[in-house]
Design a protein around this motif. Structure first.
Motif, PDB file in Angstrom:
ATOM      1  N   TYR A   1      -5.000  -7.543 -30.327  1.00  0.00           N
ATOM      2  CA  TYR A   1      -4.013  -7.113 -29.334  1.00  0.00           C
ATOM      3  C   TYR A   1      -2.598  -7.394 -29.834  1.00  0.00           C
ATOM      4  CZ  TYR A   1      -7.963  -6.876 -26.147  1.00  0.00           C
ATOM      5  OH  TYR A   1      -9.156  -6.564 -25.555  1.00  0.00           O
ATOM      6  N   ILE A   2      -1.675  -6.496 -29.500  1.00  0.00           N
ATOM      7  CA  ILE A   2      -0.274  -6.619 -29.899  1.00  0.00           C
ATOM      8  C   ILE A   2       0.542  -6.918 -28.643  1.00  0.00           C
ATOM      9  CG2 ILE A   2       1.687  -5.451 -30.960  1.00  0.00           C
ATOM     10  CD1 ILE A   2      -0.431  -3.503 -32.199  1.00  0.00           C
ATOM     11  N   PRO A   3       1.195  -8.066 -28.572  1.00  0.00           N
ATOM     12  CA  PRO A   3       2.003  -8.366 -27.382  1.00  0.00           C
ATOM     13  C   PRO A   3       3.086  -7.310 -27.166  1.00  0.00           C
ATOM     14  CG  PRO A   3       1.696 -10.325 -28.720  1.00  0.00           C
ATOM     15  CD  PRO A   3       1.193  -9.167 -29.534  1.00  0.00           C
ATOM     16  N   ASP A   4       3.337  -7.010 -25.907  1.00  0.00           N
ATOM     17  CA  ASP A   4       4.352  -6.016 -25.553  1.00  0.00           C
ATOM     18  C   ASP A   4       5.676  -6.738 -25.296  1.00  0.00           C
ATOM     19  OD1 ASP A   4       5.877  -3.920 -24.627  1.00  0.00           O
ATOM     20  OD2 ASP A   4       4.295  -3.111 -23.346  1.00  0.00           O
ATOM     21  N   TRP A   5       6.377  -7.051 -26.381  1.00  0.00           N
ATOM     22  CA  TRP A   5       7.630  -7.802 -26.282  1.00  0.00           C
ATOM     23  C   TRP A   5       8.667  -7.020 -25.484  1.00  0.00           C
ATOM     24  CZ3 TRP A   5       6.006 -12.261 -27.469  1.00  0.00           C
ATOM     25  CH2 TRP A   5       5.149 -12.481 -28.527  1.00  0.00           C
ATOM     26  N   ASP A   6       8.678  -5.708 -25.600  1.00  0.00           N
ATOM     27  CA  ASP A   6       9.624  -4.873 -24.867  1.00  0.00           C
ATOM     28  C   ASP A   6       9.408  -5.016 -23.358  1.00  0.00           C
ATOM     29  OD1 ASP A   6      11.752  -2.878 -24.819  1.00  0.00           O
ATOM     30  OD2 ASP A   6      10.204  -1.490 -24.127  1.00  0.00           O
ATOM     31  N   TYR A   7       8.151  -4.986 -22.930  1.00  0.00           N
ATOM     32  CA  TYR A   7       7.843  -5.153 -21.514  1.00  0.00           C
ATOM     33  C   TYR A   7       8.334  -6.530 -21.029  1.00  0.00           C
ATOM     34  CZ  TYR A   7       5.320  -6.248 -17.277  1.00  0.00           C
ATOM     35  OH  TYR A   7       5.017  -6.642 -16.003  1.00  0.00           O
ATOM     36  N   MET A   8       8.062  -7.573 -21.802  1.00  0.00           N
ATOM     37  CA  MET A   8       8.462  -8.927 -21.392  1.00  0.00           C
ATOM     38  C   MET A   8       9.972  -9.030 -21.241  1.00  0.00           C
ATOM     39  SD  MET A   8       5.910 -11.289 -23.642  1.00  0.00           S
ATOM     40  CE  MET A   8       4.860 -10.251 -24.652  1.00  0.00           C
ATOM     41  N   GLU A   9      10.698  -8.441 -22.185  1.00  0.00           N
ATOM     42  CA  GLU A   9      12.157  -8.471 -22.120  1.00  0.00           C
ATOM     43  C   GLU A   9      12.655  -7.714 -20.881  1.00  0.00           C
ATOM     44  OE1 GLU A   9      15.951  -7.071 -24.837  1.00  0.00           O
ATOM     45  OE2 GLU A   9      14.068  -7.618 -25.836  1.00  0.00           O
ATOM     46  N   LYS A  10      12.114  -6.531 -20.650  1.00  0.00           N
ATOM     47  CA  LYS A  10      12.522  -5.743 -19.484  1.00  0.00           C
ATOM     48  C   LYS A  10      12.173  -6.450 -18.177  1.00  0.00           C
ATOM     49  CE  LYS A  10      12.361  -1.225 -21.666  1.00  0.00           C
ATOM     50  NZ  LYS A  10      11.615   0.026 -21.824  1.00  0.00           N
ATOM     51  N   TYR A  11      11.033  -7.122 -18.139  1.00  0.00           N
ATOM     52  CA  TYR A  11      10.624  -7.843 -16.934  1.00  0.00           C
ATOM     53  C   TYR A  11      11.635  -8.940 -16.601  1.00  0.00           C
ATOM     54  CZ  TYR A  11       8.158 -10.770 -13.670  1.00  0.00           C
ATOM     55  OH  TYR A  11       7.840 -11.513 -12.559  1.00  0.00           O
ATOM     56  N   ILE A  12      11.988  -9.750 -17.583  1.00  0.00           N
ATOM     57  CA  ILE A  12      12.954 -10.834 -17.342  1.00  0.00           C
ATOM     58  C   ILE A  12      14.293 -10.257 -16.896  1.00  0.00           C
ATOM     59  CG2 ILE A  12      14.277 -12.708 -18.435  1.00  0.00           C
ATOM     60  CD1 ILE A  12      11.336 -13.423 -17.830  1.00  0.00           C
ATOM     61  N   LYS A  13      14.740  -9.188 -17.520  1.00  0.00           N
ATOM     62  CA  LYS A  13      16.011  -8.561 -17.136  1.00  0.00           C
ATOM     63  C   LYS A  13      15.953  -7.995 -15.719  1.00  0.00           C
ATOM     64  CE  LYS A  13      17.632  -7.249 -21.726  1.00  0.00           C
ATOM     65  NZ  LYS A  13      17.890  -6.112 -22.642  1.00  0.00           N
ATOM     66  N   SER A  14      14.754  -7.620 -15.249  1.00  0.00           N
ATOM     67  CA  SER A  14      14.624  -7.028 -13.917  1.00  0.00           C
ATOM     68  C   SER A  14      14.649  -8.068 -12.795  1.00  0.00           C
ATOM     69  CB  SER A  14      13.314  -6.229 -13.816  1.00  0.00           C
ATOM     70  OG  SER A  14      12.200  -7.092 -13.690  1.00  0.00           O
ATOM     71  N   LEU A  15      14.475  -9.326 -13.124  1.00  0.00           N
ATOM     72  CA  LEU A  15      14.478 -10.377 -12.105  1.00  0.00           C
ATOM     73  C   LEU A  15      15.892 -10.565 -11.549  1.00  0.00           C
ATOM     74  CD1 LEU A  15      12.250 -13.027 -13.925  1.00  0.00           C
ATOM     75  CD2 LEU A  15      11.580 -11.496 -12.051  1.00  0.00           C
ATOM     76  N   PRO A  16      15.991 -11.081 -10.318  1.00  0.00           N
ATOM     77  CA  PRO A  16      17.334 -11.356  -9.790  1.00  0.00           C
ATOM     78  C   PRO A  16      18.126 -12.236 -10.758  1.00  0.00           C
ATOM     79  CG  PRO A  16      15.690 -11.649  -8.094  1.00  0.00           C
ATOM     80  CD  PRO A  16      14.939 -11.444  -9.379  1.00  0.00           C
ATOM     81  N   TYR A  17      19.299 -11.822 -11.102  1.00  0.00           N
ATOM     82  CA  TYR A  17      20.194 -12.499 -12.041  1.00  0.00           C
ATOM     83  C   TYR A  17      19.668 -12.517 -13.470  1.00  0.00           C
ATOM     84  CZ  TYR A  17      22.090 -14.023  -7.609  1.00  0.00           C
ATOM     85  OH  TYR A  17      22.588 -14.049  -6.346  1.00  0.00           O
ATOM     86  N   GLY A  18      18.618 -11.759 -13.748  1.00  0.00           N
ATOM     87  CA  GLY A  18      18.072 -11.686 -15.094  1.00  0.00           C
ATOM     88  C   GLY A  18      19.052 -11.122 -16.099  1.00  0.00           C
ATOM     89  N   ASP A  19      19.979 -10.315 -15.629  1.00  0.00           N
ATOM     90  CA  ASP A  19      20.979  -9.740 -16.526  1.00  0.00           C
ATOM     91  C   ASP A  19      22.070 -10.747 -16.870  1.00  0.00           C
ATOM     92  OD1 ASP A  19      21.899  -9.766 -13.883  1.00  0.00           O
ATOM     93  OD2 ASP A  19      23.227  -8.046 -14.213  1.00  0.00           O
ATOM     94  N   ARG A  20      21.997 -11.943 -16.292  1.00  0.00           N
ATOM     95  CA  ARG A  20      23.039 -12.961 -16.520  1.00  0.00           C
ATOM     96  C   ARG A  20      22.521 -14.147 -17.317  1.00  0.00           C
ATOM     97  NH1 ARG A  20      24.341 -11.881 -10.642  1.00  0.00           N
ATOM     98  NH2 ARG A  20      25.772 -10.134 -10.825  1.00  0.00           N
ATOM     99  N   ILE A  21      21.373 -13.993 -17.899  1.00  0.00           N
ATOM    100  CA  ILE A  21      20.789 -15.102 -18.690  1.00  0.00           C
ATOM    101  C   ILE A  21      21.576 -15.243 -19.971  1.00  0.00           C
ATOM    102  CG2 ILE A  21      18.765 -15.815 -19.996  1.00  0.00           C
ATOM    103  CD1 ILE A  21      17.056 -14.635 -17.805  1.00  0.00           C
TER     104      ILE A  21
END
Length: 119
Positions: A99-119
């Protein structure tokens, strides 16, 4: 003490405390430094959630040494083909099953969280 480059996950081996290091930092003998080509501040936040859930197993009496870190199994979202089946890596870089981890999905998920764009 050593000065380490930025963009790393650190784990205190006796306390199992985990952090993402976005800037240069100083480390010592009892720190594990994890680096990877997929690592950025967003994927690190995703991975840290799982590592911190393991923390209760490794405090003081049982140090979180590099061998134990390597043995830790973290179940991650994986890349899928258009028909929904998993994309597999013949070299088995990330898992025995390929299996190949979906790093793109993980990054987008964190950015989608409240204030995720401010990390």
């Amino acid at each position: 003490m050593l000065i380490e480059k930025r963009n790393a996950i650190t784990i205190g081996d006796t306390t199992a405390t985990c952090f993402y290091q976005d800037e240069q930092f100083i480390t010592g003998d009892h720190m594990i430094v994890i680096r990877a080509d997929w690592l950025n501040k967003y994927t690190a936040m995703f991975i840290l959630t799982f590592l911190k859930n393991e923390q209760f197993k490794y405090s003081y009496g049982r140090a979180y040494l590099m061998d134990r870190v390597k043995e830790t199994i973290v179940k991650l979202p994986y890349k899928k083909s258009d028909d929904g089946s998993p994309l597999l890596d013949e070299t088995h870089k990330y898992s025995d099953e390929g299996y190949i981890p979906d790093w793109d999905y993980m990054e987008k998920y964190i950015k989608s969280l409240p204030y995720g764009d401010r990390i």
